[in-house]
Design a protein around this motif. Structure first.
Motif, PDB file in Angstrom:
ATOM      1  N   HIS A 152       0.839  -1.209   0.000  1.00 25.66           N
ATOM      2  CA  HIS A 152       0.000   0.000   0.000  1.00 25.66           C
ATOM      3  C   HIS A 152       0.867   1.249   0.000  1.00 25.66           C
ATOM      4  N   ARG A 153       1.781   1.339  -0.940  1.00 23.36           N
ATOM      5  CA  ARG A 153       2.561   2.579  -1.078  1.00 23.36           C
ATOM      6  C   ARG A 153       1.868   3.478  -2.102  1.00 23.36           C
ATOM      7  N   ILE A 154       0.717   3.982  -1.727  1.00 21.80           N
ATOM      8  CA  ILE A 154      -0.056   4.845  -2.631  1.00 21.80           C
ATOM      9  C   ILE A 154       0.620   6.214  -2.667  1.00 21.80           C
ATOM     10  N   ALA A 155       0.771   6.750  -3.879  1.00 19.89           N
ATOM     11  CA  ALA A 155       1.572   7.966  -4.067  1.00 19.89           C
ATOM     12  C   ALA A 155       1.272   9.021  -3.013  1.00 19.89           C
ATOM     13  N   GLY A 156       2.304   9.435  -2.310  1.00 21.92           N
ATOM     14  CA  GLY A 156       2.170  10.508  -1.339  1.00 21.92           C
ATOM     15  C   GLY A 156       1.772  10.060   0.052  1.00 21.92           C
ATOM     16  N   ASN A 157       1.404   8.780   0.239  1.00 21.96           N
ATOM     17  CA  ASN A 157       1.075   8.365   1.603  1.00 21.96           C
ATOM     18  C   ASN A 157       2.370   8.108   2.390  1.00 21.96           C
ATOM     19  N   LYS A 158       2.204   7.826   3.686  1.00 22.56           N
ATOM     20  CA  LYS A 158       3.364   7.711   4.577  1.00 22.56           C
ATOM     21  C   LYS A 158       4.328   6.613   4.102  1.00 22.56           C
ATOM     22  N   ALA A 159       3.753   5.479   3.695  1.00 20.09           N
ATOM     23  CA  ALA A 159       4.594   4.362   3.260  1.00 20.09           C
ATOM     24  C   ALA A 159       5.334   4.697   1.960  1.00 20.09           C
ATOM     25  N   ASP A 160       4.673   5.441   1.082  1.00 16.62           N
ATOM     26  CA  ASP A 160       5.326   5.825  -0.178  1.00 16.62           C
ATOM     27  C   ASP A 160       6.552   6.690   0.125  1.00 16.62           C
ATOM     28  N   TRP A 161       6.390   7.660   1.024  1.00 18.45           N
ATOM     29  CA  TRP A 161       7.547   8.502   1.375  1.00 18.45           C
ATOM     30  C   TRP A 161       8.617   7.690   2.098  1.00 18.45           C
ATOM     31  N   ALA A 162       8.182   6.726   2.912  1.00 17.50           N
ATOM     32  CA  ALA A 162       9.160   5.876   3.617  1.00 17.50           C
ATOM     33  C   ALA A 162       9.953   5.039   2.611  1.00 17.50           C
ATOM     34  N   GLY A 163       9.277   4.570   1.580  1.00 16.91           N
ATOM     35  CA  GLY A 163       9.952   3.808   0.529  1.00 16.91           C
ATOM     36  C   GLY A 163      10.977   4.667  -0.199  1.00 16.91           C
ATOM     37  N   ARG A 164      10.571   5.904  -0.518  1.00 14.88           N
ATOM     38  CA  ARG A 164      11.494   6.827  -1.199  1.00 14.88           C
ATOM     39  C   ARG A 164      12.688   7.162  -0.313  1.00 14.88           C
ATOM     40  N   ASP A 165      12.395   7.330   0.978  1.00 12.77           N
ATOM     41  CA  ASP A 165      13.463   7.629   1.934  1.00 12.77           C
ATOM     42  C   ASP A 165      14.476   6.468   1.961  1.00 12.77           C
ATOM     43  N   TRP A 166      13.961   5.251   1.940  1.00 13.58           N
ATOM     44  CA  TRP A 166      14.849   4.085   1.938  1.00 13.58           C
ATOM     45  C   TRP A 166      15.708   4.056   0.661  1.00 13.58           C
ATOM     46  N   ILE A 167      15.089   4.351  -0.479  1.00 17.27           N
ATOM     47  CA  ILE A 167      15.833   4.386  -1.749  1.00 17.27           C
ATOM     48  C   ILE A 167      16.935   5.444  -1.672  1.00 17.27           C
ATOM     49  N   ASP A 168      16.557   6.633  -1.220  1.00 17.52           N
ATOM     50  CA  ASP A 168      17.492   7.756  -1.098  1.00 17.52           C
ATOM     51  C   ASP A 168      18.667   7.385  -0.196  1.00 17.52           C
ATOM     52  N   LYS A 169      18.366   6.832   0.968  1.00 17.64           N
ATOM     53  CA  LYS A 169      19.430   6.515   1.941  1.00 17.64           C
ATOM     54  C   LYS A 169      20.312   5.372   1.443  1.00 17.64           C
ATOM     55  N   THR A 170      19.688   4.395   0.776  1.00 16.78           N
ATOM     56  CA  THR A 170      20.451   3.247   0.269  1.00 16.78           C
ATOM     57  C   THR A 170      21.511   3.718  -0.728  1.00 16.78           C
ATOM     58  N   MET A 171      21.150   4.673  -1.568  1.00 14.60           N
ATOM     59  CA  MET A 171      22.107   5.170  -2.554  1.00 14.60           C
ATOM     60  C   MET A 171      23.171   6.055  -1.888  1.00 14.60           C
ATOM     61  N   ARG A 172      22.768   6.828  -0.884  1.00 17.66           N
ATOM     62  CA  ARG A 172      23.746   7.658  -0.160  1.00 17.66           C
ATOM     63  C   ARG A 172      24.784   6.800   0.549  1.00 17.66           C
ATOM     64  N   VAL A 173      24.313   5.702   1.148  1.00 22.28           N
ATOM     65  CA  VAL A 173      25.216   4.798   1.858  1.00 22.28           C
ATOM     66  C   VAL A 173      26.304   4.279   0.914  1.00 22.28           C
TER      67      VAL A 173
END
Ligand SMILES: [Zn+2]
Length: 395
Positions: free
Chosen positions: A33-54
């Motif tokens: 349920h990562r519907i665009a703009g919901n909490k889980a969607d942003w959490a997913g994007r945050d994980w993608i962002d951090k994974t690449m930064r790491v």
């Protein structure tokens, strides 16, 4: 540039990351349920962002919510690769996510091995492809925003890996399919006027049965599509009769019709045949009818050079490879209007998608990602070398 050995992706990291993202926004039954703009969607994007930064990469968000990543301190141009990070409500763990993680895996592999093309690859996790929120206007939000963004001018092309979301590849035993384009979709409303009458006392020959016009049109759609273009498809998903009683001949009828085909010309021909068919049937049934187009999404044809290149990579990897047309929409359709674009499909077990039954065998997930990496290496070389950036559409 291409004489350097092709590195192998880290298959274990790919599979682990797919499992990881699948846990963000997962319901009890495993649907996502990562519907665009919901909490889980942003959490997913945050994980993608951090994974690449790491990994030491430069990761950033644009104003729309798309997440990009590339090597630090590179000046472009870049070949863009990726897919969408949002899902439909109760979606599967591979639709979009697989293409995002595969792109992340490709860039990380090129970065770690210091491959010459590593400086010219950028990943993207698109915002709101699925378009299920009231504000998203049908989806493809992130990719549409990029087409109007100055960053577009810094890109040389776009590749997207995706699960097929249908049964064709598995049924034909295919392992990889380069995608030649995405069908255009047109929708119509059929409105019929006849005459309500007593269903017992009115002989067939004296009826103006609006229901028969709608039903016969619905039944004719398959033949029309098949005759015009065997690769086209159609659907009548709504049909209503008025007044709607078993003992009243329908005096009015309404149907919603949808057609899909890979070429605008085929859509035009089907539309013309449909108009002709409706007019003929209405006359035969002593009714009046009108067919109105209510929406049209144009067909997308991918760049022939890039499609051929991806096909070459796939055929080097497996004999079980055939080009396919996509019957589902993707961000690639939007980007293909601006940049040389192609897609790559891996099979969907049982053809299931947009559900927790979404599945692709691990070996195909790995194969698809490796094929994406090889396509990226070859396409970067071709598109960076190519002075001609005009789009060459697949036949
Ligand atoms: Zn998708």
């Amino acid at each position: 540039m291409n004489a350097v050995p092709v590195p192998a992706i880290n298959a274990q990291r790919l599979l682990t990351d797919i499992t990881h993202l699948a846990q963000i926004g997962a319901g009890p039954d495993g649907s996502i349920h990562r519907i665009a703009g919901n909490k889980a969607d942003w959490a997913g994007r945050d994980w993608i962002d951090k994974t690449m930064r790491v990994e030491g990469l430069y990761s950033y968000y644009d104003e729309t919510g798309n997440v990009f990543a590339r090597r630090q301190a590179t000046s472009g141009p870049w070949l863009l690769i990726g897919s969408h990070a949002d899902t439909v409500p109760g979606g599967g763990h591979l639709d979009g996510a697989y293409g995002v993680i595969a792109a992340m895996e490709v860039l990380r592999t090129l970065h770690e091995t210091d491959h010459p093309v590593a400086d010219h690859v950028e990943t993207v996790a698109w915002f709101d492809e699925d378009g299920v929120t009231p504000t998203s206007n049908g989806g493809l939000v992130g990719s549409t925003a990029l087409t109007q963004h100055p960053h577009l001018d810094e890109l040389v092309g776009y590749l997207e890996l995706h699960v097929e979301q249908g049964p064709r590849m598995e049924a034909s035993g295919l392992e990889l399919s380069p995608v030649t384009g995405i069908v255009g979709v047109r929708r119509y409303t059929l409105t019929v006027r006849g005459q309500e009458n007593h269903a017992g006392t009115t002989p067939f020959s004296l009826r103006a049965d609006a229901g028969r016009v709608a039903s016969r049109t619905a039944a004719s759609l398959r033949d029309i599509c098949t005759e015009v273009d065997p690769l086209s498809i159609g659907n009548v998903g709504v049909i209503e009769f008025g007044p709607g009683a078993a003992n009243v001949v329908p005096g009015s009828a309404r149907a919603e019709i949808e057609i899909r085909a890979g070429q605008e010309a085929a859509l035009d021909d089907i539309e013309a045949e449909l108009h002709e068919s409706v007019a003929r049937i209405a006359e035969e049934e002593s009714c009046t009818a009108s067919l109105n187009r209510t929406s049209a999404k144009p067909a997308a044809q991918f760049d022939k050079r890039v499609v051929d290149l991806v096909e070459g990579v796939c055929r080097d990897r497996t004999k079980a490879c055939e080009p396919l047309l996509s019957y589902a929409g993707h961000d690639a359709s939007v980007i293909s209007t601006k940049l040389p674009t192609a897609m790559l499909f891996v099979p969907s077990t049982g053809g299931y998608s947009h559900s927790n039954r979404e599945h692709t065998p691990e070996e195909h997930l790995i194969l698809g990602t490796q094929a994406l990496l090889e396509s990226v290496i070859r396409a970067t070389g071709m598109l960076m070398d190519s002075k001609d950036t005009s789009l060459i559409l697949a036949a």
